[in-house]
Design a protein around this motif. Structure first.
Motif, PDB file in Angstrom:
ATOM      1  N   ASN A   1      -6.127  -2.484   2.582  1.00  0.00           N
ATOM      2  CA  ASN A   1      -7.228  -2.036   1.731  1.00  0.00           C
ATOM      3  C   ASN A   1      -6.773  -2.134   0.284  1.00  0.00           C
TER       4      ASN A   1
ATOM      5  N   LYS B   1      -8.473  -1.604  -2.352  1.00  0.00           N
ATOM      6  CA  LYS B   1      -9.173  -0.682  -3.262  1.00  0.00           C
ATOM      7  C   LYS B   1      -9.680  -1.465  -4.487  1.00  0.00           C
TER       8      LYS B   1
ATOM      9  N   HIS C   1     -14.025   5.910   3.823  1.00  0.00           N
ATOM     10  CA  HIS C   1     -12.670   6.132   3.302  1.00  0.00           C
ATOM     11  C   HIS C   1     -12.670   7.456   2.523  1.00  0.00           C
TER      12      HIS C   1
ATOM     13  N   GLU D   1     -11.535   8.259  -0.222  1.00  0.00           N
ATOM     14  CA  GLU D   1     -11.886   8.141  -1.644  1.00  0.00           C
ATOM     15  C   GLU D   1     -13.399   8.048  -1.821  1.00  0.00           C
TER      16      GLU D   1
ATOM     17  N   GLU E   1      -6.539   8.913   8.646  1.00  0.00           N
ATOM     18  CA  GLU E   1      -5.847   8.892   7.356  1.00  0.00           C
ATOM     19  C   GLU E   1      -5.807  10.301   6.768  1.00  0.00           C
TER      20      GLU E   1
ATOM     21  N   ALA F   1      -1.652  12.165   2.652  1.00  0.00           N
ATOM     22  CA  ALA F   1      -0.657  11.093   2.822  1.00  0.00           C
ATOM     23  C   ALA F   1      -1.075   9.810   2.108  1.00  0.00           C
ATOM     24  N   ILE F   2      -2.290   9.793   1.559  1.00  0.00           N
ATOM     25  CA  ILE F   2      -2.794   8.562   0.955  1.00  0.00           C
ATOM     26  C   ILE F   2      -2.290   8.415  -0.476  1.00  0.00           C
ATOM     27  N   GLY F   3      -1.558   7.345  -0.695  1.00  0.00           N
ATOM     28  CA  GLY F   3      -1.093   7.034  -2.050  1.00  0.00           C
ATOM     29  C   GLY F   3      -0.050   8.003  -2.576  1.00  0.00           C
TER      30      GLY F   3
ATOM     31  N   GLY G   1      -1.965   5.964   5.494  1.00  0.00           N
ATOM     32  CA  GLY G   1      -1.429   6.973   4.585  1.00  0.00           C
ATOM     33  C   GLY G   1       0.043   6.698   4.353  1.00  0.00           C
ATOM     34  N   SER G   2       0.333   5.981   3.225  1.00  0.00           N
ATOM     35  CA  SER G   2       1.721   5.652   2.853  1.00  0.00           C
ATOM     36  C   SER G   2       2.459   4.847   3.916  1.00  0.00           C
ATOM     37  N   VAL G   3       1.740   3.959   4.610  1.00  0.00           N
ATOM     38  CA  VAL G   3       2.408   3.036   5.535  1.00  0.00           C
ATOM     39  C   VAL G   3       3.194   2.024   4.702  1.00  0.00           C
TER      40      VAL G   3
ATOM     41  N   LEU H   1      -3.817   1.112   8.574  1.00  0.00           N
ATOM     42  CA  LEU H   1      -4.667   0.814   7.423  1.00  0.00           C
ATOM     43  C   LEU H   1      -3.790   1.092   6.202  1.00  0.00           C
ATOM     44  N   VAL H   2      -3.515   0.040   5.465  1.00  0.00           N
ATOM     45  CA  VAL H   2      -2.484   0.079   4.430  1.00  0.00           C
ATOM     46  C   VAL H   2      -3.121  -0.060   3.058  1.00  0.00           C
ATOM     47  N   GLY H   3      -2.760   0.822   2.141  1.00  0.00           N
ATOM     48  CA  GLY H   3      -3.271   0.725   0.775  1.00  0.00           C
ATOM     49  C   GLY H   3      -2.261   0.041  -0.123  1.00  0.00           C
ATOM     50  N   GLY H   4      -1.483   0.844  -0.829  1.00  0.00           N
ATOM     51  CA  GLY H   4      -0.543   0.334  -1.830  1.00  0.00           C
ATOM     52  C   GLY H   4       0.318  -0.824  -1.353  1.00  0.00           C
TER      53      GLY H   4
HETATM   54  P1  PGA Z   1      -1.799   4.089   0.941  1.00  0.00           P
HETATM   55  O1  PGA Z   1      -3.401   4.071   1.135  1.00  0.00           O
HETATM   56  O2  PGA Z   1      -1.213   3.164   1.973  1.00  0.00           O
HETATM   57  O3  PGA Z   1      -1.597   3.609  -0.453  1.00  0.00           O
HETATM   58  O4  PGA Z   1      -1.361   5.506   1.156  1.00  0.00           O
HETATM   59  C1  PGA Z   1      -3.960   4.076   2.421  1.00  0.00           C
HETATM   60  C2  PGA Z   1      -5.456   3.981   2.325  1.00  0.00           C
HETATM   61  O5  PGA Z   1      -6.036   4.492   1.363  1.00  0.00           O
HETATM   62  O6  PGA Z   1      -6.109   3.411   3.205  1.00  0.00           O
END
Ligand code: PGA
Length: 260
Positions: A12, A14, A103, A105, A175, A179-181, A217-219, A237-240
């Motif tokens: 993701n 974003k 999501h 956010e 998520e 733990a997200i970001g 969440g911070s994967v 589901l991976v963000g950063g």
């Molecule tokens: P993150 O985000 O991997 O940066 O924690 C996950 C997400 O928002 O899906």
């Protein structure tokens, strides 16, 4: 017995990446994956902003990379006077068949509710799309011992809007908001406990064995192995870490080692 559910690694992005950056990323990721293309890869999903959906889709097609392009959100209605919104029909028009819904956010900053998330999920399924529906508790919920209750409420809201036949088609992403970001990954056994709980709630509506449940969440590459080794976690589901081809590939590689 190992599960027959095909893992999913979804990135993701974003609100990051121009079309140029999106094309460069797609090419760089494929260059890393291509040598392993014969192996049983997870389904690899890239979720760019709307403006780069076509870029990622056409770049993947040109490279013959089996990447799935997904939107990060959509409106539930087909069309109408809803300035700034993008409908399922418009995504389908671009050939986009996967969409992230609810999501945290979106829930936090754009007032999405369990009800709107359920409506959007229903709309995606009605149009033959695959929704990745996000659920997760806030830090305060966890500290107050409300995690299971919050997850139950969020999951049931979605389930009441869909038929049992749709259960294999929907993907849930657990998520935890805290733990997200943040770099604070949820402990793998606890993440698995919540994913199993989600599967339990789903099983009350029908067969939950084919439903893919992801953790997000911070994967990162270095925690993927522990997470993906769990019985009820079918991917991430991976963000950063999805913004750089190196780290996203590292996660895919680790997932392959565990789930192959
Ligand atoms: P993150 O985000 O991997 O940066 O924690 C996950 C997400 O928002 O899906």
């Amino acid at each position: 017995m190992a599960s027959t559910r095909r893992p999913i690694i979804a990135g993701n992005w974003k609100m990051y990446k121009t079309t140029q950056e999106a094309a460069a990323f797609t090419k760089a990721l494929w260059e890393k994956i291509q040598p392993h293309a014969g192996a049983s890869l997870p389904e690899i999903v890239i979720c760019p902003p709307y403006t780069a959906l076509t870029t990622v889709k056409t770049s993947s097609a040109d490279l013959k990379a089996p990447f799935i392009t997904a939107a990060q959100n959509m409106e539930s209605r087909d069309n109408g006077a809803y300035t700034g919104e993008v409908s399922p029909l418009m995504l389908l028009d671009l050939g986009i068949r996967w969409v992230v819904i609810g999501h945290s956010e979106r829930r936090q900053y754009f007032n999405e509710t369990d009800e709107s998330v359920a409506q959007k999920t229903g709309a995606a399924l009605k149009h033959g799309m695959t929704p990745i529906v996000c659920v997760g508790e806030a830090l305060q919920d966890r500290e107050n011992g409300l995690t299971d209750r919050v997850i139950e409420q969020q999951v049931r809201a979605v389930l009441t809007q869909i038929t049992a036949a749709a259960l294999p088609k929907i993907v849930i992403a657990y998520e935890p908001v805290w733990a997200i970001g943040t770099g604070k990954v949820c402990d793998a056994t606890e993440a698995n406990r919540v994913c199993a709980l989600i599967r339990h709630f789903i099983s009350e509506y029908g067969n939950a064995e084919q439903t893919r449940i992801l953790y997000g969440g911070s994967v990162k590459p270095d925690n993927t192995h522990a997470l993906m080794s769990q019985s009820d976690i079918d991917g991430g589901l991976v963000g950063g870490a999805s913004l750089e081809a190196d780290s996203f590939f590292g996660i895919i590689e680790q997932a392959c080692l565990v789930k192959a």
